[in-house]
Every structure is written in C-alpha cells, then in structure tokens.
Design an enzyme around this catalytic site. Structure first.
Site, PDB file in Angstrom:
ATOM      1  N   HIS A  60      36.379 -30.794   4.726  1.00 58.28           N
ATOM      2  CA  HIS A  60      36.746 -32.105   4.173  1.00 58.28           C
ATOM      3  C   HIS A  60      37.650 -31.921   2.972  1.00 58.28           C
ATOM      4  CE1 HIS A  60      33.038 -30.654   2.283  1.00 58.28           C
ATOM      5  NE2 HIS A  60      33.490 -31.213   1.174  1.00 58.28           N
TER       6      HIS A  60
ATOM      7  N   HIS B 118      38.716 -33.784  -0.739  1.00 57.78           N
ATOM      8  CA  HIS B 118      38.318 -34.726  -1.786  1.00 57.78           C
ATOM      9  C   HIS B 118      39.573 -35.392  -2.353  1.00 57.78           C
ATOM     10  CE1 HIS B 118      34.194 -32.990  -2.599  1.00 57.78           C
ATOM     11  NE2 HIS B 118      34.761 -31.941  -2.029  1.00 57.78           N
TER      12      HIS B 118
HETATM   13  P1  5GP Z   1      31.792 -29.997  -1.124  1.00 63.05           P
HETATM   14  O1  5GP Z   1      30.886 -29.550  -2.234  1.00 63.05           O
HETATM   15  O2  5GP Z   1      31.253 -29.467   0.187  1.00 63.05           O
HETATM   16  O3  5GP Z   1      33.234 -29.709  -1.325  1.00 63.05           O
HETATM   17  O4  5GP Z   1      31.718 -31.570  -1.089  1.00 63.05           O
HETATM   18  C1  5GP Z   1      30.693 -32.278  -0.485  1.00 63.05           C
HETATM   19  C2  5GP Z   1      30.715 -33.643  -1.081  1.00 63.05           C
HETATM   20  O5  5GP Z   1      29.887 -34.462  -0.303  1.00 63.05           O
HETATM   21  C3  5GP Z   1      30.187 -33.702  -2.512  1.00 63.05           C
HETATM   22  O6  5GP Z   1      31.180 -34.271  -3.340  1.00 63.05           O
HETATM   23  C4  5GP Z   1      28.948 -34.575  -2.415  1.00 63.05           C
HETATM   24  O7  5GP Z   1      28.808 -35.415  -3.518  1.00 63.05           O
HETATM   25  C5  5GP Z   1      29.189 -35.348  -1.142  1.00 63.05           C
HETATM   26  N1  5GP Z   1      27.996 -35.727  -0.421  1.00 63.05           N
HETATM   27  C6  5GP Z   1      26.863 -35.021  -0.226  1.00 63.05           C
HETATM   28  N2  5GP Z   1      26.003 -35.686   0.575  1.00 63.05           N
HETATM   29  C7  5GP Z   1      26.629 -36.849   0.900  1.00 63.05           C
HETATM   30  C8  5GP Z   1      26.248 -37.975   1.707  1.00 63.05           C
HETATM   31  O8  5GP Z   1      25.172 -38.044   2.289  1.00 63.05           O
HETATM   32  N3  5GP Z   1      27.156 -38.983   1.817  1.00 63.05           N
HETATM   33  C9  5GP Z   1      28.371 -38.947   1.184  1.00 63.05           C
HETATM   34  N4  5GP Z   1      29.169 -39.998   1.358  1.00 63.05           N
HETATM   35  N5  5GP Z   1      28.744 -37.918   0.407  1.00 63.05           N
HETATM   36  C10 5GP Z   1      27.884 -36.877   0.266  1.00 63.05           C
END
Ligand code: 5GP
Length: 144
Positions: A107, A109
């Site tokens: 994903h 951001h």
């Molecule tokens: P990563 O750390 O993998 O780059 O980003 C994952 C993102 O997903 C984080 O910013 C976190 O806040 C978000 N996140 C985690 N669980 C959920 C969820 O259940 N729903 C949504 N919409 N975002 C989530």
C-alpha cells in the site's frame, strides 16, 4: 515480518478488499481501493492498495499493478491537496518490519502535512469515527 515470505490472506487489508472488514472508502475501481487510515498520522491520511495482487511489498508487486496503483495515488493526492489545502504532502511506502511496515499487503500512504502541525505516530492512535466519516463524505464528493 521479513521482507520475504508468504502472503497472508488473513491480513486486514485483504479482509477489507473481500468486504469482511469495514473501511472509510473514498475511491474504488476494478484494480485499486483507497480508504482513510484508521490511525491517521495527520488529517486526511489515506491508503491506496491494489485489489488483485497478493503482494506483500514493493519487491513482490508486478509492474502493471504498481503502475495502476501509482496513477491512482497521483490523482488522489492532487484531489486531497486541492480539497484540504495542506502546506505539503508525504507519499510513503514501507517494506518489512524493519522498514516500518505493519500491514503486509502492499500500500501507499498519502499524508497531508501542515507547517503548524507535527506528524502523529505511525499506526497508533485511532481516529475519531465522526471525523473520519465526515472526511470520507467530503472527499467522496470531490472524487466522484
Ligand atoms: P504500514 O505500517 O504497513 O506501512 O501501514 C499500515 C497502515 O494501516 C498504518 O498507517 C495503520 O494505521 C493502518 N491500519 C492498520 N489497521 C487498519 C485498519 O483496520 N483499517 C485502516 N483503515 N487502516 C489500518
């Protein structure tokens, strides 16, 4: 989690794609889904994910999927900036636990930034449901 390994179809974004978990969706087409981060680091923090790739990170995703995702990231970033009028915007992507990744479905951001405000902690501090719902409505109206 390592940079390398099996895709886990029980991850939360896979559940969101299947419709098994809710999200504040702001855009969807055949290839890509965009929704608000549940633990926003700033107002308007948005996530963009591919729907059809079982890829955990940048090293695993195929180029066609990546191109479609990035085209949507660019378009939504433009709309979010136009609507929310931040002073800047961060577009970020993390790979592997050591690289800051916490959800293992690739994903991007989109994080609007204001000069007067710092950035919140990553993946901590749940957003206010009413604020997220209002923001979802506002962005959906703009994105169409
Ligand atoms: P990563 O750390 O993998 O780059 O980003 C994952 C993102 O997903 C984080 O910013 C976190 O806040 C978000 N996140 C985690 N669980 C959920 C969820 O259940 N729903 C949504 N919409 N975002 C989530």
């Amino acid at each position: 989690m390592s940079l390398f390994g099996e895709y886990d179809s029980q991850n939360i974004f896979a559940a969101i794609i299947r419709g098994d978990a809710p999200c504040y969706k702001i855009y969807e087409d055949d290839d890509v889904l965009a929704f608000l981060d549940l633990f926003p680091q700033a107002y308007g923090h948005t996530l963009v994910i591919p729907k059809n790739a079982k890829a955990r990170n940048l090293l695993e995703v195929d180029g066609d999927t990546l191109a479609k995702m990035m085209a949507t990231v660019q378009r939504l970033t433009g709309i979010i900036v136009d609507e929310l009028k931040p002073d800047g915007v961060q577009v970020m992507q993390f790979n592997g636990t050591a690289g800051g990744q916490t959800v293992f479905h690739i994903h991007m951001h989109i994080v609007p930034r204001w000069e007067s405000q710092g950035i919140g902690a990553h993946a901590s501090g749940k957003g206010d449901p009413a604020e997220l719902a209002a923001l979802q409505e506002r962005l959906v109206k703009r994105i169409g």
